[in-house]
Design a protein around this motif. Structure first.
Motif, PDB file in Angstrom:
ATOM      1  N   LYS A 108       1.056  -0.871   0.451  1.00  0.00           N
ATOM      2  CA  LYS A 108       0.537  -0.235  -0.099  1.00  0.00           C
ATOM      3  C   LYS A 108       0.950   1.150   0.330  1.00  0.00           C
ATOM      4  CE  LYS A 108      -3.811  -2.021   2.347  1.00  0.00           C
ATOM      5  NZ  LYS A 108      -5.111  -2.128   3.605  1.00  0.00           N
ATOM      6  N   ILE A 109       1.793   1.086   0.831  1.00  0.00           N
ATOM      7  CA  ILE A 109       2.400   2.533   0.690  1.00  0.00           C
ATOM      8  C   ILE A 109       4.359   2.506  -0.510  1.00  0.00           C
ATOM      9  CG2 ILE A 109       3.648   4.328   2.239  1.00  0.00           C
ATOM     10  CD1 ILE A 109       0.724   2.710   3.162  1.00  0.00           C
ATOM     11  N   PRO A 110       3.954   3.291  -1.009  1.00  0.00           N
ATOM     12  CA  PRO A 110       4.874   3.280  -2.174  1.00  0.00           C
ATOM     13  C   PRO A 110       6.446   3.846  -1.269  1.00  0.00           C
ATOM     14  CG  PRO A 110       2.602   4.917  -2.872  1.00  0.00           C
ATOM     15  CD  PRO A 110       3.204   4.391  -1.210  1.00  0.00           C
ATOM     16  N   GLN A 111       7.450   3.472  -2.096  1.00  0.00           N
ATOM     17  CA  GLN A 111       8.489   3.583  -1.358  1.00  0.00           C
ATOM     18  C   GLN A 111       9.012   5.031  -1.309  1.00  0.00           C
ATOM     19  OE1 GLN A 111      11.808   1.357  -2.967  1.00  0.00           O
ATOM     20  NE2 GLN A 111      10.990  -0.815  -2.185  1.00  0.00           N
ATOM     21  N   ILE A 112       8.765   5.670  -2.210  1.00  0.00           N
ATOM     22  CA  ILE A 112       8.729   6.988  -2.342  1.00  0.00           C
ATOM     23  C   ILE A 112       8.215   8.104  -0.596  1.00  0.00           C
ATOM     24  CG2 ILE A 112       6.999   8.055  -3.913  1.00  0.00           C
ATOM     25  CD1 ILE A 112      11.002   9.334  -4.038  1.00  0.00           C
ATOM     26  N   GLU A 113       7.440   7.022  -0.344  1.00  0.00           N
ATOM     27  CA  GLU A 113       6.804   7.846   0.512  1.00  0.00           C
ATOM     28  C   GLU A 113       7.336   7.525   1.919  1.00  0.00           C
ATOM     29  OE1 GLU A 113       2.273   7.295   0.596  1.00  0.00           O
ATOM     30  OE2 GLU A 113       1.848   7.777  -1.131  1.00  0.00           O
ATOM     31  N   GLN A 114       7.668   6.125   2.258  1.00  0.00           N
ATOM     32  CA  GLN A 114       8.529   6.114   3.396  1.00  0.00           C
ATOM     33  C   GLN A 114       9.795   6.788   3.130  1.00  0.00           C
ATOM     34  OE1 GLN A 114       9.284   1.452   4.070  1.00  0.00           O
ATOM     35  NE2 GLN A 114       7.581   1.610   2.041  1.00  0.00           N
ATOM     36  N   ILE A 115      11.030   7.237   1.838  1.00  0.00           N
ATOM     37  CA  ILE A 115      11.904   7.930   1.888  1.00  0.00           C
ATOM     38  C   ILE A 115      11.592   9.438   2.243  1.00  0.00           C
ATOM     39  CG2 ILE A 115      13.342   8.846   0.887  1.00  0.00           C
ATOM     40  CD1 ILE A 115      13.412   6.064  -0.819  1.00  0.00           C
ATOM     41  N   TYR A 116      10.063  10.104   2.167  1.00  0.00           N
ATOM     42  CA  TYR A 116      10.198  11.417   2.317  1.00  0.00           C
ATOM     43  C   TYR A 116       9.474  11.581   3.975  1.00  0.00           C
ATOM     44  CZ  TYR A 116       7.940  12.560  -2.197  1.00  0.00           C
ATOM     45  OH  TYR A 116       8.290  12.634  -4.172  1.00  0.00           O
ATOM     46  N   SER A 117       9.205  10.711   4.729  1.00  0.00           N
ATOM     47  CA  SER A 117       8.742  10.456   6.289  1.00  0.00           C
ATOM     48  C   SER A 117       9.755  10.461   6.718  1.00  0.00           C
ATOM     49  CB  SER A 117       8.321   9.213   6.228  1.00  0.00           C
ATOM     50  OG  SER A 117       7.916   9.016   8.129  1.00  0.00           O
ATOM     51  N   ALA A 118      11.566   9.269   5.690  1.00  0.00           N
ATOM     52  CA  ALA A 118      12.258   9.662   6.802  1.00  0.00           C
ATOM     53  C   ALA A 118      12.579  11.234   6.357  1.00  0.00           C
ATOM     54  CB  ALA A 118      13.435   8.741   6.330  1.00  0.00           C
ATOM     55  N   GLY A 119      13.131  11.988   5.394  1.00  0.00           N
ATOM     56  CA  GLY A 119      13.262  13.026   5.295  1.00  0.00           C
ATOM     57  C   GLY A 119      12.772  14.086   6.254  1.00  0.00           C
ATOM     58  N   ALA A 120      11.123  13.805   6.476  1.00  0.00           N
ATOM     59  CA  ALA A 120      10.810  14.892   8.098  1.00  0.00           C
ATOM     60  C   ALA A 120      10.852  14.323   8.596  1.00  0.00           C
ATOM     61  CB  ALA A 120       9.108  14.383   7.273  1.00  0.00           C
ATOM     62  N   VAL A 121      11.252  13.501   8.988  1.00  0.00           N
ATOM     63  CA  VAL A 121      11.922  13.244  10.211  1.00  0.00           C
ATOM     64  C   VAL A 121      13.264  14.169  10.929  1.00  0.00           C
ATOM     65  CG1 VAL A 121      13.262  11.401  11.566  1.00  0.00           C
ATOM     66  CG2 VAL A 121      10.983  10.301  10.258  1.00  0.00           C
ATOM     67  N   CYS A 122      14.170  13.865  10.532  1.00  0.00           N
ATOM     68  CA  CYS A 122      15.781  14.757   9.930  1.00  0.00           C
ATOM     69  C   CYS A 122      15.164  16.114  10.373  1.00  0.00           C
ATOM     70  CB  CYS A 122      15.965  14.279   8.497  1.00  0.00           C
ATOM     71  SG  CYS A 122      16.854  13.467   8.132  1.00  0.00           S
TER      72      CYS A 122
END
Length: 192
Positions: A108-122
């Motif tokens: 359900k969750i594309p890898q690009i959205e997961q990468i964006y989430s990691a950037g948001a964590v930064c």
């Protein structure tokens, strides 16, 4: 009617990263770092996958990574100026948190959205450190993207990458203000 939080908005409108090379000791100890990490972990995460994790890098680890940067840069026959700049990011630091993008299998969750989430964590980690009174800066370098460096230095698996290194410490001087984006040039309003 919304309930505004003027203090939070003032912080966001005036926040400034502190150049990592101007940060010094003291740095937050583990007790002071836990609320900062906790705030960062509240980042939006579509699917509740937590596709990121933290590696807290204390002084000895940073010194080890600075030596590994030199080894890797020389093995890649890289220009010495690039090696030195990346080395100094680690050698001159007293504390940094590596935010690791750790992709999770999901239909359900594309890898690009997961990468964006990691950037948001930064960004959340950076802002939490600044809001706690510390100086902080979000950095990366060629070493962040070198598979051998991140595997040997940080123990990353093949599905993981460095989203950023958040350097945290005591600021030694206020950074100069820098030009900010012109909203008229970057904003489009669609009414229909």
């Amino acid at each position: 009617m919304p309930t505004p939080n003027p203090s939070a908005m003032d912080f966001l409108l005036t926040r400034r990263s502190r150049p990592a090379k101007t940060l010094t000791t003291p740095v937050p100890d583990r007790a002071a770092l836990i609320p900062i990490l906790t705030a960062a972990a509240r980042t939006p995460d579509h699917g509740k996958l937590e596709p990121w994790r933290f590696i807290v890098l204390e002084k000895a680890a940073l010194e080890r990574l600075s030596r590994l940067v030199v080894t890797r840069g020389e093995a890649m026959e890289m220009d010495m100026d690039r090696i030195t700049k990346a080395r100094d990011q680690f050698a001159d630091a007293d504390l940094a948190v590596a935010v690791i993008s750790s992709l999770k299998p999901s239909e359900k969750i594309p890898q690009i959205e997961q990468i964006y989430s990691a950037g948001a964590v930064c960004l959340a980690l950076l802002n939490a450190a600044l809001a706690s009174g510390w100086g902080a800066n979000w950095l990366s370098s060629w070493a962040s993207h070198d598979r051998d460096f991140v595997h040997d230095g940080l123990g990353l698996e093949s599905h993981e990458s460095v989203a950023g290194f958040i350097h945290i410490g005591t600021e030694t001087r206020d950074p100069p203000e820098r030009p900010r984006p012109n909203l008229d040039e970057i904003t489009t309003w669609l009414a229909e």
